[in-house]
Design an enzyme around this catalytic site. Structure first.
Site, PDB file in Angstrom:
ATOM      1  N   CYS A   1     -35.214 -12.801  -5.353  1.00  0.00           N
ATOM      2  CA  CYS A   1     -34.282 -13.590  -4.379  1.00  0.00           C
ATOM      3  C   CYS A   1     -33.432 -12.528  -3.715  1.00  0.00           C
ATOM      4  O   CYS A   1     -33.110 -12.572  -2.449  1.00  0.00           O
ATOM      5  CB  CYS A   1     -33.353 -14.684  -5.055  1.00  0.00           C
ATOM      6  SG  CYS A   1     -34.074 -15.897  -5.776  1.00  0.00           S
TER       7      CYS A   1
ATOM      8  N   HIS B   1     -28.657 -20.007  -3.730  1.00  0.00           N
ATOM      9  CA  HIS B   1     -29.472 -20.436  -4.806  1.00  0.00           C
ATOM     10  C   HIS B   1     -28.947 -21.818  -5.321  1.00  0.00           C
ATOM     11  O   HIS B   1     -28.089 -22.309  -5.046  1.00  0.00           O
ATOM     12  CB  HIS B   1     -28.820 -19.511  -5.768  1.00  0.00           C
ATOM     13  CG  HIS B   1     -29.671 -18.157  -6.158  1.00  0.00           C
ATOM     14  ND1 HIS B   1     -29.156 -17.001  -5.963  1.00  0.00           N
ATOM     15  CD2 HIS B   1     -30.906 -18.149  -6.390  1.00  0.00           C
ATOM     16  CE1 HIS B   1     -30.087 -16.061  -6.235  1.00  0.00           C
ATOM     17  NE2 HIS B   1     -31.126 -16.698  -6.402  1.00  0.00           N
TER      18      HIS B   1
ATOM     19  N   GLU C   1     -24.678 -17.592  -1.301  1.00  0.00           N
ATOM     20  CA  GLU C   1     -24.702 -15.951  -1.612  1.00  0.00           C
ATOM     21  C   GLU C   1     -24.049 -15.207  -0.392  1.00  0.00           C
ATOM     22  O   GLU C   1     -24.101 -15.461   0.710  1.00  0.00           O
ATOM     23  CB  GLU C   1     -26.008 -15.370  -1.661  1.00  0.00           C
ATOM     24  CG  GLU C   1     -26.789 -15.820  -2.954  1.00  0.00           C
ATOM     25  CD  GLU C   1     -26.052 -15.600  -4.254  1.00  0.00           C
ATOM     26  OE1 GLU C   1     -25.253 -14.858  -4.456  1.00  0.00           O
ATOM     27  OE2 GLU C   1     -26.511 -16.452  -5.432  1.00  0.00           O
TER      28      GLU C   1
END
EC number: 3.4.19.3
Length: 215
Positions: free
Chosen positions: A143, A167, A80
């Protein structure tokens, strides 16, 4: 010896397992890249997850924090890039909370970028033969909540510690119950985490390679 904190989540949305924890827990107290790895399982609950994370950071005093979460439907290891300051829960968390359009931190910045070398991690994973990509969104569930809260906390502490979020896809066992969904074997995810730990410790400045998206 340096310490790397790796976090994962408990199962949520009716799943029996969370592959993030299955992959992370085997690294607890192992030495990777010259650092001790400690693993922490977070509740899939707004706010409580951050309380648990902050306690773990205070206890272990890590140099690097890598948070890991399940994203069913993802096809690879998704590193991310950014977390945004909003909770917008499509489903309830594990305590029934379902915040809609609330800030994670009141009057906090709109977003924080990961302080890990995101593109270098993706590059290292691909060299190791592990599918990976830069992700432009961590969602708006727990998250993203954890990623934003982590980066906010580290920023408040002077950005001495680096951190980010990754992820991962369903495990094969989960995908068997979700026909057509992609999966990744847990041992491969664990291997990916080892690659990312080593790269995060070895490299602070990211590489200038493409990792953008058209949509």
């Amino acid at each position: 010896m340096k310490t790397v904190l790796i976090t994962a989540f408990e199962p949520f949305e009716g799943e029996a397992i969370n592959p993030s924890w299955e992959a992370v827990k085997v690294l607890h107290q192992r030495e990777v890249g010259g650092a001790r790895v400690v693993a922490c399982r977070l509740s899939c609950v707004f706010d409580l997850s951050l309380e648990e994370l902050y306690r773990a950071i205070a206890e272990w005093q890590p140099e690097v924090v890598i948070a890991v979460g399940q994203a069913g439907g993802r096809t690879d290891i998704s590193v991310e890039r950014v977390a945004i300051n909003i909770n917008d829960a499509r489903i309830a968390d594990n305590r029934g909370n379902q915040p809609i359009d609330t800030p994670i931190v009141e009057k906090g910045p709109a977003a924080y970028f990961s302080t890990l070398p995101v593109k270098a991690l993706v590059q290292a994973l691909r060299v190791a033969g592990i599918p990976a990509s830069v992700s432009q969104t961590a969602g708006t569930f727990v998250c993203n909540h954890v990623m934003y809260g982590l980066l906010h906390q580290l920023h408040q502490q002077g950005d001495v510690v680096r951190g980010g979020f990754v992820h991962i896809p369903y495990s094969p066992e989960q995908a068997a119950r979700h026909p057509g969904e992609p999966s990744m074997p847990t041992p491969l995810v664990t291997a990916a985490l080892e690659v990312m730990i080593k790269q995060s410790l070895a490299q602070q400045v990211d590489v200038a390679v493409t990792g953008g998206a058209l949509h």
